[in-house]
Design a protein around this motif. Structure first.
Motif, PDB file in Angstrom:
ATOM      1  N   VAL A 287    -110.737   2.305 -39.084  1.00 22.68           N
ATOM      2  CA  VAL A 287    -111.705   3.422 -39.248  1.00 22.68           C
ATOM      3  C   VAL A 287    -111.190   4.862 -38.875  1.00 22.68           C
ATOM      4  N   LEU A 288    -111.351   5.828 -40.083  1.00 26.26           N
ATOM      5  CA  LEU A 288    -110.977   7.006 -39.656  1.00 26.26           C
ATOM      6  C   LEU A 288    -112.237   8.035 -39.813  1.00 26.26           C
ATOM      7  N   ARG A 289    -112.512   9.123 -38.870  1.00 22.59           N
ATOM      8  CA  ARG A 289    -113.305  10.006 -38.843  1.00 22.59           C
ATOM      9  C   ARG A 289    -112.745  11.353 -39.300  1.00 22.59           C
ATOM     10  N   PHE A 290    -113.145  11.670 -40.156  1.00 17.71           N
ATOM     11  CA  PHE A 290    -112.471  12.951 -41.009  1.00 17.71           C
ATOM     12  C   PHE A 290    -110.778  13.089 -40.914  1.00 17.71           C
ATOM     13  N   GLY A 291    -110.373  11.647 -41.144  1.00 22.98           N
ATOM     14  CA  GLY A 291    -109.150  11.637 -41.224  1.00 22.98           C
ATOM     15  C   GLY A 291    -108.258  11.110 -40.004  1.00 22.98           C
ATOM     16  N   GLU A 292    -108.898  11.195 -38.969  1.00 24.91           N
ATOM     17  CA  GLU A 292    -108.410  10.826 -37.622  1.00 24.91           C
ATOM     18  C   GLU A 292    -108.897   9.383 -37.218  1.00 24.91           C
ATOM     19  N   TYR A 293    -107.969   8.769 -36.737  1.00 26.94           N
ATOM     20  CA  TYR A 293    -108.124   7.438 -36.195  1.00 26.94           C
ATOM     21  C   TYR A 293    -109.257   7.075 -35.108  1.00 26.94           C
ATOM     22  N   VAL A 294    -109.986   6.280 -35.403  1.00 28.15           N
ATOM     23  CA  VAL A 294    -111.121   6.171 -34.283  1.00 28.15           C
ATOM     24  C   VAL A 294    -111.080   4.609 -33.854  1.00 28.15           C
ATOM     25  N   ARG A 295    -111.188   3.540 -34.636  1.00 22.89           N
ATOM     26  CA  ARG A 295    -110.868   2.281 -34.035  1.00 22.89           C
ATOM     27  C   ARG A 295    -110.345   1.387 -34.825  1.00 22.89           C
ATOM     28  N   THR A 296    -110.249   0.095 -34.430  1.00 24.49           N
ATOM     29  CA  THR A 296    -109.659  -0.945 -35.415  1.00 24.49           C
ATOM     30  C   THR A 296    -110.784  -2.073 -35.399  1.00 24.49           C
ATOM     31  N   GLU A 297    -111.282  -2.602 -36.547  1.00 22.88           N
ATOM     32  CA  GLU A 297    -112.190  -3.607 -36.706  1.00 22.88           C
ATOM     33  C   GLU A 297    -111.697  -4.948 -36.920  1.00 22.88           C
ATOM     34  N   GLY A 298    -112.161  -6.166 -36.504  1.00 25.91           N
ATOM     35  CA  GLY A 298    -111.718  -7.317 -36.566  1.00 25.91           C
ATOM     36  C   GLY A 298    -112.608  -7.915 -37.889  1.00 25.91           C
ATOM     37  N   PRO A 299    -112.648  -9.407 -38.147  1.00 27.44           N
ATOM     38  CA  PRO A 299    -113.197  -9.849 -39.145  1.00 27.44           C
ATOM     39  C   PRO A 299    -114.786  -9.989 -38.871  1.00 27.44           C
ATOM     40  N   GLY A 300    -115.409  -9.835 -40.094  1.00 29.18           N
ATOM     41  CA  GLY A 300    -116.918  -9.899 -40.158  1.00 29.18           C
ATOM     42  C   GLY A 300    -117.544  -8.758 -40.896  1.00 29.18           C
ATOM     43  N   LEU A 301    -118.879  -8.686 -40.732  1.00 28.27           N
ATOM     44  CA  LEU A 301    -119.791  -7.383 -41.480  1.00 28.27           C
ATOM     45  C   LEU A 301    -119.795  -6.372 -40.592  1.00 28.27           C
ATOM     46  N   LYS A 302    -119.165  -5.394 -41.039  1.00 25.07           N
ATOM     47  CA  LYS A 302    -118.736  -3.999 -40.083  1.00 25.07           C
ATOM     48  C   LYS A 302    -119.866  -2.894 -40.556  1.00 25.07           C
ATOM     49  N   PHE A 303    -119.846  -1.817 -39.790  1.00 22.17           N
ATOM     50  CA  PHE A 303    -120.735  -0.715 -40.177  1.00 22.17           C
ATOM     51  C   PHE A 303    -120.030   0.687 -39.670  1.00 22.17           C
ATOM     52  N   LYS A 304    -120.267   1.533 -40.650  1.00 21.58           N
ATOM     53  CA  LYS A 304    -119.412   2.936 -40.397  1.00 21.58           C
ATOM     54  C   LYS A 304    -120.332   3.732 -40.836  1.00 21.58           C
ATOM     55  N   LEU A 305    -120.091   5.154 -40.233  1.00 18.29           N
ATOM     56  CA  LEU A 305    -120.666   6.376 -40.752  1.00 18.29           C
ATOM     57  C   LEU A 305    -120.575   6.302 -42.342  1.00 18.29           C
ATOM     58  N   PRO A 306    -121.377   7.056 -42.940  1.00 18.20           N
ATOM     59  CA  PRO A 306    -121.263   7.148 -44.747  1.00 18.20           C
ATOM     60  C   PRO A 306    -119.925   8.112 -44.625  1.00 18.20           C
ATOM     61  N   SER A 307    -119.436   7.800 -46.081  1.00 16.50           N
ATOM     62  CA  SER A 307    -118.137   8.597 -46.633  1.00 16.50           C
ATOM     63  C   SER A 307    -118.769   9.924 -47.036  1.00 16.50           C
ATOM     64  N   PRO A 308    -117.991  10.903 -46.959  1.00 17.95           N
ATOM     65  CA  PRO A 308    -116.950  11.116 -46.284  1.00 17.95           C
ATOM     66  C   PRO A 308    -116.503  11.163 -44.990  1.00 17.95           C
ATOM     67  N   VAL A 309    -117.619  11.025 -43.851  1.00 17.68           N
ATOM     68  CA  VAL A 309    -117.638  11.336 -42.579  1.00 17.68           C
ATOM     69  C   VAL A 309    -116.554  10.346 -42.074  1.00 17.68           C
ATOM     70  N   GLU A 310    -116.815   8.996 -42.251  1.00 19.43           N
ATOM     71  CA  GLU A 310    -115.767   7.833 -41.728  1.00 19.43           C
ATOM     72  C   GLU A 310    -115.202   7.162 -43.247  1.00 19.43           C
ATOM     73  N   THR A 311    -114.120   6.945 -43.268  1.00 21.66           N
ATOM     74  CA  THR A 311    -113.445   5.958 -44.193  1.00 21.66           C
ATOM     75  C   THR A 311    -112.893   4.992 -43.669  1.00 21.66           C
ATOM     76  N   LYS A 312    -112.328   3.872 -44.408  1.00 23.65           N
ATOM     77  CA  LYS A 312    -111.703   2.704 -43.828  1.00 23.65           C
ATOM     78  C   LYS A 312    -110.513   2.456 -44.434  1.00 23.65           C
ATOM     79  N   ILE A 313    -109.632   1.502 -43.969  1.00 21.78           N
ATOM     80  CA  ILE A 313    -108.441   1.265 -44.497  1.00 21.78           C
ATOM     81  C   ILE A 313    -108.162  -0.517 -44.158  1.00 21.78           C
ATOM     82  N   VAL A 314    -108.168  -1.266 -45.143  1.00 24.96           N
ATOM     83  CA  VAL A 314    -108.364  -2.618 -44.802  1.00 24.96           C
ATOM     84  C   VAL A 314    -107.104  -3.253 -45.431  1.00 24.96           C
ATOM     85  N   MET A 315    -106.372  -3.880 -44.527  1.00 28.40           N
ATOM     86  CA  MET A 315    -104.935  -4.724 -44.950  1.00 28.40           C
ATOM     87  C   MET A 315    -104.802  -5.831 -44.166  1.00 28.40           C
ATOM     88  N   GLU A 316    -104.197  -6.807 -44.910  1.00 31.47           N
ATOM     89  CA  GLU A 316    -104.089  -8.343 -44.207  1.00 31.47           C
ATOM     90  C   GLU A 316    -102.980  -8.195 -43.312  1.00 31.47           C
TER      91      GLU A 316
END
Length: 369
Positions: A103-132
């Motif tokens: 999870v990135l907040r204004f392009g800066e790293y904030v946290r790493t999330e594990g499996p499950g249903l997750k919540f973040k601030l709306p775009s473009p405040v927070e964005t996510k990058i999901v990878m295997e």
């Protein structure tokens, strides 16, 4: 007297209807022929007003009821509603079991999330990058001539193809610390293999040390990637091919490999025979030694017993020689005639009579015995 037949009402006075051209009961002199207008003009104006109302500009009501959402909120309200729904939907997302999300907040790293249903601030405040991250990936190295030919420690050339199995260990480091991480894994793998091959001899590389080489390459790759903080875990290195350069040298080295394998087979067979014969021989030797020890103990004990018996008899003989001699004689006679057939003749049992001896019965009994 006022003209009540005029379509615009009576002329003059404050109570008259207004002229559609702006005058208060007076004809518009700026528009010639205004007083000559046809009564159908009113119908035209009413039709125009009806069309305006149908298009959304006529007051927003029909028959006393609210009209559709476009007439109620207007186009800008609908756009705002759609944007709000999009923002709400962008706040929730799911991460699969084999994935991790950054999870990135204004392009800066904030946290790493594990499996499950997750919540973040709306775009473009927070964005996510999901990878295997739990899926093992592989890189084939040595497919080109420049990558496969390597120099060994004894200054020979070997043709090597190998596969690197890796996965993402830290998604944050994988994304931000190294550019083109997959290419970095390939480059580090080729460099580590060249270094390890340069420390070993050609014959060992293509014969007995293949497993040791792959383990050394894996450890060296992991150490280098950890120094780069690449977020990559090297699972395994598999050596697909390790041959000398093509030509007559290949055939010669294959003969060497076959001879080494045959020698190893013979050694293994000899070792198996050795492992069978030596324990058996040691067991038989131990049994012989134990039997000898037992025989030794028995003979020594019997000898000591006989010596002690003779000593005791000698002491009795010294005390009473006659009695001892008589006793020894009787014991000896008893042992001799214990298991034999005996016939006792008394010389005083009837003189002048011929004794009867059942010789046939005695012979038959001796033969049976």
């Amino acid at each position: 007297m006022p003209d009540n037949k005029s379509p615009w009402g009576p002329k003059g006075g404050s109570g008259g209807k207004k002229n559609p051209w702006g005058g208060a009961g007076k004809p518009d002199r700026a528009r010639p022929g205004a007083n000559d207008a046809s009564p159908d003009l009113e119908n035209v104006i009413e039709g125009f007003k009806s069309r305006v109302r149908a298009g959304g500009g006529g007051g927003g009501r029909r028959g006393g009821r609210p009209s559709g959402p476009i007439e109620k909120f207007g186009p800008f309200g609908l756009v705002a509603g759609a944007a709000a729904v999009f923002l709400v939907l962008s706040m929730f997302y799911t991460v699969d079991q084999t994935e991790r999300a950054v999870v990135l907040r204004f392009g800066e790293y904030v946290r790493t999330e594990g499996p499950g249903l997750k919540f973040k601030l709306p775009s473009p405040v927070e964005t996510k990058i999901v990878m295997e991250t739990e899926v093992v990936q592989q890189e084939e190295i040595g497919d080109s001539r420049g990558q496969s030919l390597m120099l060994t420690g004894d200054e020979n050339i070997v043709d090597i193809d190998f596969t690197v199995l890796w996965r993402i260990k830290d998604l944050n480091n994988f994304i931000f610390n190294v550019d083109e991480t997959r290419n970095a894994v390939r480059a580090v793998g080729e460099s580590a293999m060249r270094e390890i091959v340069g420390k070993n001899e050609l014959e060992k590389i293509i014969t007995t040390d293949r497993l040791n080489i792959t383990i050394s390459v894996r450890d060296l790759m992991q150490k280098t990637l950890d120094e780069y903080a690449a977020g990559v875990e090297v699972v395994e290195v598999q050596l697909q091919k390790a041959d000398p350069p093509e030509g007559e040298v290949v055939a010669a080295f294959r003969d060497v490999v076959n001879a080494a394998q045959d020698a190893e087979t013979v050694v293994n067979q000899a070792t198996a025979i050795q492992n069978d014969l030596i324990p058996r021989a040691r067991g038989e030797a131990a049994q012989i030694i134990q039997d000898a020890e037992a025989y030794k103990g028995r003979v020594v004990a019997e000898a000591k017993g006989e010596a002690e018996r003779f000593r005791l008899i000698y002491q009795e003989y010294k005390a009473a020689p006659v009695v001892t001699r008589q006793r020894m004689y009787l014991e000896t006679i008893e042992q001799l005639y214990e298991n034999s057939d005996k016939i006792v003749l008394d010389e005083q049992a009837g003189s002048g009579m011929v004794p009867y001896l059942p010789l046939n019965q005695l012979q038959q009994k001796q033969g049976a015995n």
